[in-house]
Design a protein around this motif. Structure first.
Motif, PDB file in Angstrom:
ATOM      1  N   TYR A 174       0.846  -1.440   0.057  1.00 41.12           N
ATOM      2  CA  TYR A 174       0.131  -0.025  -0.135  1.00 41.12           C
ATOM      3  C   TYR A 174       0.846   1.372  -0.304  1.00 41.12           C
ATOM      4  N   GLU A 211       1.385   4.833  -2.838  1.00 41.55           N
ATOM      5  CA  GLU A 211       1.657   5.634  -2.801  1.00 41.55           C
ATOM      6  C   GLU A 211       2.887   6.587  -3.346  1.00 41.55           C
ATOM      7  N   ARG A 233       3.876   9.710  -5.766  1.00 40.54           N
ATOM      8  CA  ARG A 233       4.638  10.526  -5.029  1.00 40.54           C
ATOM      9  C   ARG A 233       6.270  10.369  -4.808  1.00 40.54           C
ATOM     10  N   VAL A 241      -0.565   3.962   6.193  1.00 44.59           N
ATOM     11  CA  VAL A 241      -1.869   4.097   5.503  1.00 44.59           C
ATOM     12  C   VAL A 241      -2.868   3.380   6.387  1.00 44.59           C
ATOM     13  N   PHE A 298      -2.029   7.768   5.152  1.00 43.00           N
ATOM     14  CA  PHE A 298      -2.690   8.368   3.584  1.00 43.00           C
ATOM     15  C   PHE A 298      -4.442   7.587   4.430  1.00 43.00           C
ATOM     16  N   ASN A 350      -7.188   4.109   0.134  1.00 40.89           N
ATOM     17  CA  ASN A 350      -6.792   3.993  -1.546  1.00 40.89           C
ATOM     18  C   ASN A 350      -7.219   2.756  -2.047  1.00 40.89           C
ATOM     19  N   SER A 387      -5.049   9.690  -1.200  1.00 42.42           N
ATOM     20  CA  SER A 387      -4.595  10.418  -2.682  1.00 42.42           C
ATOM     21  C   SER A 387      -5.447  10.217  -3.907  1.00 42.42           C
TER      22      SER A 387
END
Length: 424
Positions: free
Chosen positions: A16, A20, A24, A34, A74, A77, A409
């Motif tokens: 995960y 991200e 980034r 996360v 985060f 997502n 995100s």
């Protein structure tokens, strides 16, 4: 003469968090965590974040600590993670004879009969995945699936020395890994089983490999026996080409806020029914029973605690979102109690079978061909244009009760309006 089987386990590193980081690059050297649904607790950590926060730690307790150590959080997502997983698995499938997707970030591959240096192949596989997806992976190669898991663990544990690839098809290398791995790290050996095995003097993977398999079966179960045999180099687990259809499908979420009114709870249940029905159709199944439940928060001593569910017998085996939604929301009306503050709803589809497997009354009603076609069209539109493009009228596009994801995100790979942009 048939070649001895050879398996590889390819496991994405801190998956995960790695997803991200792909979009980034400024966070390449920044610790990342996360969070679970509603930004509740930590469910994934990059390696450099592990010294600062425990897995499962509530975010509201860890927030200040994370800020102090420069850890970036985060919201989960899942659309991004699912799409990135599919890209990784597709790449693996293109390079090996057969695969078994074990989880969203793990895949077994069969390398039997491949006439090349397997360590070099593992590095080539890692490089290809990194170049095409940006996701780092570890590769473990061995004669059995359990040993491949162990080799993968070693590849990650000794990353600097192994380069992320460990091949223990050679007995000497296999024995070194077995001697230097605690029994608790063996696939399928949980905390309670570790305590039992250590009580028998079995402290390393080598101890388990050398233990009498029949004694292990009598004292524990056949799973532990197979694990020991696999560690000793005897294949007991084959590659599963296709996952069997699920026997139950559940869609359950916490609300983004407490709900006291019936209408938004019915909207939430309708939303969860739609997701469960999509999964039902994806595996080609129909269901005959459904359970709908709602509950309040269960941990606040100042609130009334209440949980109740209702069984729904469907008129015929179905995968029809509209029928399921109508019956599920009717069930909510029966179990809703005014004055309570509800925090979660759940929809469970049960008695799943393939169409034609039910032996009901010859004259009983059944799902119409027109409704089958409607569901096919709805799924195809949603697959092309995004989930929720076509949905039941009772499902809102942006509900107030939706999950809290304040740090999510963008959906870089699944939404055209959120594509990654590069400015000169």
């Amino acid at each position: 003469m048939r070649s001895e089987p050879i398996f590889a386990l390819i496991d994405c590193n801190a998956f995960y968090a790695s997803c991200e980081r792909v979009f980034r690059p400024d966070l390449a050297k920044t610790p990342i965590v996360v969070l679970s649904n509603n930004d509740g607790c930590v469910i994934a950590r990059s390696y450099d974040a592990k010294p600062f926060v425990k897995m499962g730690e509530p975010y509201f307790q860890a927030r200040e600590k994370l800020r102090r150590h420069g850890v970036v959080a985060f919201s989960s997502n899942y659309a991004l993670y699912g799409d990135m997983s599919e890209r990784v698995m597709t790449l693996i499938e293109s390079m090996v004879p057969a695969t078994e997707v074990y989880s969203i970030d793990e895949c077994f591959a069969e390398l039997t009969g491949m006439a090349q240096d397997l360590t070099l192949f593992g590095h080539r596989l890692r490089l290809r995945i990194a170049q095409c997806t940006g996701i780092p992976v570890g590769v473990g190669i061995a004669r059995t699936k359990t040993l491949a898991k162990l080799a993968n663990h070693t590849a990650k544990r000794l990353q600097r020395h192994t380069g992320g690839v460990v091949d223990i098809t050679d007995p000497v290398k296999r024995d070194w890994v077995l001697r230097n791995t605690a029994v608790k790290e063996v696939w399928g050996i949980g905390r309670k089983m570790t305590a039992h095995l250590e009580g028998m003097g079995i402290r390393t993977a080598m101890d388990l490999a050398r233990a009498d398999a029949w004694t292990l079966r009598q004292r524990f179960n056949v799973v532990v026996e197979k694990t020991a045999r696999e560690l000793a180099g005897t294949p007991c687990l084959e590659l599963d080409d296709v996952d069997p259809p699920k026997q139950e499908i559940c869609s359950s979420r916490m609300f983004g806020m407490r709900l006291s009114e019936l209408a938004p709870i019915k909207q939430a249940v309708a939303t969860y029914v739609g997701r469960a029905a999509e999964k039902l159709r994806a595996q080609g199944s129909v269901c005959k029973r459904m359970r709908v439940s709602i509950r309040t928060g269960m941990f606040n001593p100042n609130e009334v605690h209440h949980a109740q569910g209702a069984w729904v017998e469907l008129p015929y085996p179905t995968c029809d979102t509209l029928l399921l939604t109508r019956l599920a929301t009717d069930a909510v009306e029966r179990i809703f109690r005014p004055g309570l503050r509800y925090s979660k709803a759940e929809v469970l589809l049960m008695d799943l079978r393939q169409p034609g497997d039910f032996s009901g009354d010859l004259f009983a009603p059944r799902q119409s061909v027109a409704r089958d076609r409607l569901m096919e069209v709805m799924d195809s539109i949603n697959e092309r244009w995004g989930r929720g493009t076509v949905r039941a009228a009772s499902v809102p596009a942006a509900p107030d009760w939706g999950m809290k994801r304040e740090m999510m995100s963008q959906s870089y790979t699944t939404r055209i309006d959120q594509l990654w942009t590069v400015r000169g």
